[in-house]
Scaffold this motif. Structure first.
Motif, short mmCIF file in Angstrom:
data_model
loop_
_atom_site.label_atom_id
_atom_site.label_comp_id
_atom_site.label_asym_id
_atom_site.label_seq_id
_atom_site.Cartn_x
_atom_site.Cartn_y
_atom_site.Cartn_z
N ARG A 38 0.81 -1.22 0.00
CA ARG A 38 0.00 0.00 0.00
C ARG A 38 0.84 1.26 0.00
O ARG A 38 0.31 2.38 0.13
CB ARG A 38 -0.91 -0.01 1.23
N VAL A 39 2.14 1.13 -0.17
CA VAL A 39 3.02 2.28 -0.05
C VAL A 39 2.77 3.30 -1.16
O VAL A 39 2.93 4.51 -0.94
CB VAL A 39 4.50 1.82 -0.04
N ASP A 40 2.36 2.87 -2.34
CA ASP A 40 2.11 3.82 -3.43
C ASP A 40 0.96 4.76 -3.10
O ASP A 40 1.03 5.97 -3.39
CB ASP A 40 1.82 3.07 -4.74
N ALA A 41 -0.10 4.20 -2.52
CA ALA A 41 -1.24 5.04 -2.14
C ALA A 41 -0.85 6.04 -1.06
O ALA A 41 -1.26 7.21 -1.09
CB ALA A 41 -2.40 4.17 -1.67
N VAL A 42 -0.04 5.60 -0.11
CA VAL A 42 0.41 6.51 0.96
C VAL A 42 1.36 7.56 0.39
O VAL A 42 1.30 8.74 0.77
CB VAL A 42 1.09 5.71 2.09
N ARG A 43 2.22 7.16 -0.53
CA ARG A 43 3.14 8.12 -1.15
C ARG A 43 2.36 9.17 -1.97
O ARG A 43 2.76 10.34 -2.03
CB ARG A 43 4.14 7.39 -2.04
N LYS A 44 1.25 8.77 -2.55
CA LYS A 44 0.41 9.72 -3.28
C LYS A 44 -0.15 10.78 -2.34
O LYS A 44 -0.21 11.97 -2.68
CB LYS A 44 -0.73 8.98 -3.99
N LEU A 45 -0.56 10.36 -1.15
CA LEU A 45 -1.03 11.33 -0.16
C LEU A 45 0.10 12.26 0.26
O LEU A 45 -0.12 13.46 0.51
CB LEU A 45 -1.58 10.59 1.07
N ASP A 46 1.31 11.73 0.35
CA ASP A 46 2.46 12.55 0.69
C ASP A 46 2.69 13.62 -0.38
O ASP A 46 2.96 14.79 -0.06
CB ASP A 46 3.69 11.67 0.84
N ARG A 47 2.57 13.24 -1.64
CA ARG A 47 2.73 14.22 -2.73
C ARG A 47 1.59 15.25 -2.70
O ARG A 47 1.80 16.43 -3.01
CB ARG A 47 2.76 13.51 -4.08
N THR A 48 0.40 14.79 -2.33
CA THR A 48 -0.73 15.73 -2.22
C THR A 48 -0.45 16.79 -1.16
O THR A 48 -0.75 17.99 -1.37
CB THR A 48 -2.02 14.96 -1.87
N LEU A 49 0.12 16.37 -0.05
CA LEU A 49 0.47 17.34 1.00
C LEU A 49 1.51 18.34 0.50
O LEU A 49 1.43 19.54 0.78
CB LEU A 49 0.99 16.60 2.24
N ASP A 50 2.51 17.84 -0.23
CA ASP A 50 3.53 18.74 -0.78
C ASP A 50 2.90 19.74 -1.75
O ASP A 50 3.24 20.93 -1.74
CB ASP A 50 4.61 17.93 -1.50
N LEU A 51 1.98 19.26 -2.57
CA LEU A 51 1.35 20.14 -3.56
C LEU A 51 0.43 21.16 -2.87
O LEU A 51 0.37 22.32 -3.28
CB LEU A 51 0.55 19.30 -4.56
N ASP A 52 -0.27 20.71 -1.82
CA ASP A 52 -1.11 21.64 -1.07
C ASP A 52 -0.28 22.78 -0.48
O ASP A 52 -0.67 23.95 -0.54
CB ASP A 52 -1.84 20.91 0.07
N ALA A 53 0.85 22.42 0.10
CA ALA A 53 1.73 23.44 0.70
C ALA A 53 2.25 24.39 -0.38
O ALA A 53 2.34 25.60 -0.16
CB ALA A 53 2.88 22.76 1.43
N PHE A 54 2.60 23.85 -1.54
CA PHE A 54 3.12 24.69 -2.63
C PHE A 54 2.04 25.65 -3.14
O PHE A 54 2.30 26.84 -3.36
CB PHE A 54 3.60 23.79 -3.77
#
Length: 288
Positions: free
Chosen positions: A123-139
């Motif tokens: 399930r690491v890909d789905a969790v990594r996608k959420l991590d990228r979403t957080l980075d994009l939200d901050a940006f």
């Protein structure tokens, strides 16, 4: 005298059936109770013994409560030191991500621990996608804050992005067209600083604007068609009338209709055909 009739000692009689009495068993007089005096020493000793029992009882309770508290703290410390399982972390992350009222940023520590401790989990890909979403939200928050504070753009990526987004208030379709042009012009932006984030942000905005632009196109096309039909009807009425004043009035109404269409929809890409038709009708005089 006969011994049977002599008075008995102590005032009794020797008559048959009579009970002998003594000073201690006089009829109607109770025997005096024995009396025990409590001394001050006895009271002190009793008080000390009670205090000793109370102290032992209090010590016992404190020992029991203290032991229970130490056991609880030890268990809590052991529990906190245990690594969380992938299932537990994933469940907590998804609970936050699936809650519309929750802030995904609250899941950041959990996401970081999952990626660090369970990198091989399927399930690491789905969790990594959420991590990228957080980075994009901050940006995205950072870019909005820079616009709000009136900061100058830092490079062509930010300048072109701002220009495209500024068209949203005018028309979602126009903004969408500008963002699509941004994607074409900066396709190689991933090699620039924050390039991947810029491209991801543009894709996010395109996905958000697509349904808005589709609804706008549908509404605009229907309204533009109705305006052209109205303008054509006014022209036909003007061509049929023999009164010059009525003809002039009808043609003025037609011109106003066509100019409104051009002014309102001239910048919207999906209305180019209607705008071109309106311009042609403006330059074509009515037939006699």
């Amino acid at each position: 005298a006969d011994a049977a009739t002599r008075p008995a000692p102590g005032g009794g009689t020797n008559e048959p059936g009579a009970q002998a009495t003594t000073p201690d068993t006089v009829v109607g007089v109770a025997a005096a109770p024995r009396t025990r005096f409590t001394t001050v020493a006895d009271l002190d000793r009793t008080s000390r013994e009670q205090a000793s029992r109370d102290a032992r009882r209090e010590w016992l309770w404190k020992t029991v409560i203290g032991g229970a508290m130490l056991a609880t703290l030890a268990w809590g410390g052991w529990f906190l030191l245990q690594p969380e399982s992938a299932d537990d972390l994933h469940a907590r992350i998804m609970a936050i991500a699936g809650d519309e009222d929750a802030d995904l940023r609250d899941a950041r520590p959990l996401i970081d621990r999952f990626l660090e401790m369970h990198a091989s989990d399927p399930r690491v890909d789905a969790v990594r996608k959420l991590d990228r979403t957080l980075d994009l939200d901050a940006f995205e928050r950072k870019i909005r804050r820079r616009v709000r504070l009136g900061r100058d753009p830092e490079g062509s990526l930010e300048r072109d992005y701002r220009a495209a987004m500024a068209r949203e208030a005018e028309s979602p379709s126009a903004c969408l067209e500008s963002l699509e042009a941004f994607s074409e012009a900066h396709a190689a932006a991933s090699r620039e600083p924050d390039g991947d984030l810029w491209l991801a942000l543009v894709r996010r905005q395109i996905e958000r604007l697509e349904p808005l632009a589709a609804r706008e196109r549908s509404e605009d096309l229907a309204r533009g068609h109705a305006m052209l039909v109205k303008a054509d009807q006014l022209r036909r009425q003007a061509e049929r009338t023999q009164d010059p004043a009525s003809r002039a009035r009808l043609m003025a109404e037609q011109r106003k209709q066509l100019e409104s269409l051009i002014d309102m929809y001239g910048s919207r890409p999906h209305m180019k055909q209607f705008v071109a038709r309106a311009k042609t009708m403006l330059t074509t005089p009515p037939s006699e």
